[in-house]
Design an enzyme around this catalytic site. Sequence first.
Site, PDB file in Angstrom:
ATOM      1  N   HIS A 106       1.123  31.954  38.041  1.00 33.40           N
ATOM      2  CA  HIS A 106       0.962  31.949  36.363  1.00 33.40           C
ATOM      3  C   HIS A 106       2.491  32.620  35.751  1.00 33.40           C
ATOM      4  CE1 HIS A 106       0.333  36.447  36.249  1.00 33.40           C
ATOM      5  NE2 HIS A 106       1.044  36.240  35.263  1.00 33.40           N
ATOM      6  N   ASP A 138      -2.676  33.229  42.806  1.00 30.22           N
ATOM      7  CA  ASP A 138      -1.712  33.605  41.854  1.00 30.22           C
ATOM      8  C   ASP A 138      -0.303  33.844  42.682  1.00 30.22           C
ATOM      9  OD1 ASP A 138      -0.927  33.693  39.429  1.00 30.22           O
ATOM     10  OD2 ASP A 138      -1.320  35.873  39.185  1.00 30.22           O
ATOM     11  N   GLY A 214       5.001  40.573  31.789  1.00 30.53           N
ATOM     12  CA  GLY A 214       6.418  40.751  32.331  1.00 30.53           C
ATOM     13  C   GLY A 214       6.735  41.539  33.633  1.00 30.53           C
ATOM     14  N   ASN A 215       5.643  42.191  34.187  1.00 33.92           N
ATOM     15  CA  ASN A 215       5.718  43.020  35.219  1.00 33.92           C
ATOM     16  C   ASN A 215       5.393  42.089  36.322  1.00 33.92           C
ATOM     17  OD1 ASN A 215       5.308  45.684  33.636  1.00 33.92           O
ATOM     18  ND2 ASN A 215       6.365  45.767  35.504  1.00 33.92           N
ATOM     19  N   SER A 216       4.430  40.835  35.862  1.00 28.93           N
ATOM     20  CA  SER A 216       3.966  39.719  36.816  1.00 28.93           C
ATOM     21  C   SER A 216       4.959  39.364  37.894  1.00 28.93           C
ATOM     22  CB  SER A 216       3.330  38.766  35.965  1.00 28.93           C
ATOM     23  OG  SER A 216       2.003  39.336  35.667  1.00 28.93           O
ATOM     24  N   LEU A 268      -9.873  21.645  54.811  1.00 26.15           N
ATOM     25  CA  LEU A 268     -11.032  21.370  55.543  1.00 26.15           C
ATOM     26  C   LEU A 268     -11.730  20.035  55.191  1.00 26.15           C
ATOM     27  CD1 LEU A 268     -13.228  24.771  54.919  1.00 26.15           C
ATOM     28  CD2 LEU A 268     -11.989  23.958  56.905  1.00 26.15           C
ATOM     29  N   GLY A 269     -11.612  19.759  53.894  1.00 25.91           N
ATOM     30  CA  GLY A 269     -12.191  18.406  53.327  1.00 25.91           C
ATOM     31  C   GLY A 269     -13.265  18.586  52.803  1.00 25.91           C
TER      32      GLY A 269
END
Length: 365
Positions: A106, A138, A214-216, A268-269
């Site tokens: 993100h 993420d 902002g720490n992400s 896998l499909g």
Amino acid sequence: MILLALISAMIGSVIGAYVAPNYLYGRYIPYPQAPGIQGAPQRVEIVTRGEELTVIPAVAKKALPSVVGITTVTLERDIFSRTRRGQGVGTGVIVDSRGYILTNSHVVNDGRSEEVMVLFYDGENLKADVLWNDPMLDLAVLKVAAQNLPVADLGDSDKLTVGEIAVAIGNPLGLTFERTVTAGIISGLERSIPLTQFESIEGLIQTDASINPGNSGGPLLNAEGAVIGINTAKIQTGEGLGFAIPINTARPIVDEFIERGEFTKVYLGIRGINVQQYIQSYGDQLGTKQGVYVHQVTPETPVARAGMQDGDVIVKIAGQKIDTMGQLVRQMYKYRPGDSVKIEIIRDGEPVTLDVLLEAAPRSE
């Protein structure tokens, strides 16, 4: 004469009792020795040299050079259908000296950012390419054109215990507060946080170290300064509740980028949904309350060749219990093209085991 003698005696006693032991003995005159005792103890002055570091400053000093700031530019449409440039800020950590950087998906707008720039510890600013990202995990891997970069040590998140030290580094509220260090403990493991009614991020590390927007993408570190998780502020909960994605989730992906310069995902499909979501919509008629309901099997795919059918419910992969689509996705990142796995399903209320030979995912997957 008597008064002079008294004054002299008082001065002498002061010198003998205080001045001599503290200022003269051991510096200008030797310490007096008691009769019959050799080597009376000398007054020793201890001088500390070098740096004395506690755990948290030592962790910060080790890890800070490998932590980077990330800024992004994204083209967005406003309510008047006009295009405008949106900006974002996050954090990343260098995982290879040749310019590979790990962050959150993100942070780079799930790969849709028009421009991604990376700010290094020495002040250099370089453009980055998004090589890979997965919104469900993420996580994202970036690449800059650089060599000999400082690299973070990667720890083992499977060995974490509740209560041990956790140190987070990031850029809370933008680059004004770049490389902020916060500390706490590991508060919990294997946390699952819902994002929507039927979507959640699972297997998270919980910490009380402060993690803000902002720490992400920044590292969560242990007492040895090794990365044990990637912080995510995508999840906004109560105060004192921070979460990080275990580094072992990202390690297979990072290792393949380091070894081969690319990552090949297997597939896998199927098209599937969580069993709980199916039950809420259509009722409890599957023979299990957990798992992934297979809505559609795509022809000529690994599971189609293994005999999977529409309406099957996946409950285990290689003996690992699968309760949700998120768990299935994370499990698949452990495998490479050519690997064979046993997938346990429920079909018409009965257990069935399929042997599936995994293949590289098409580009559209």
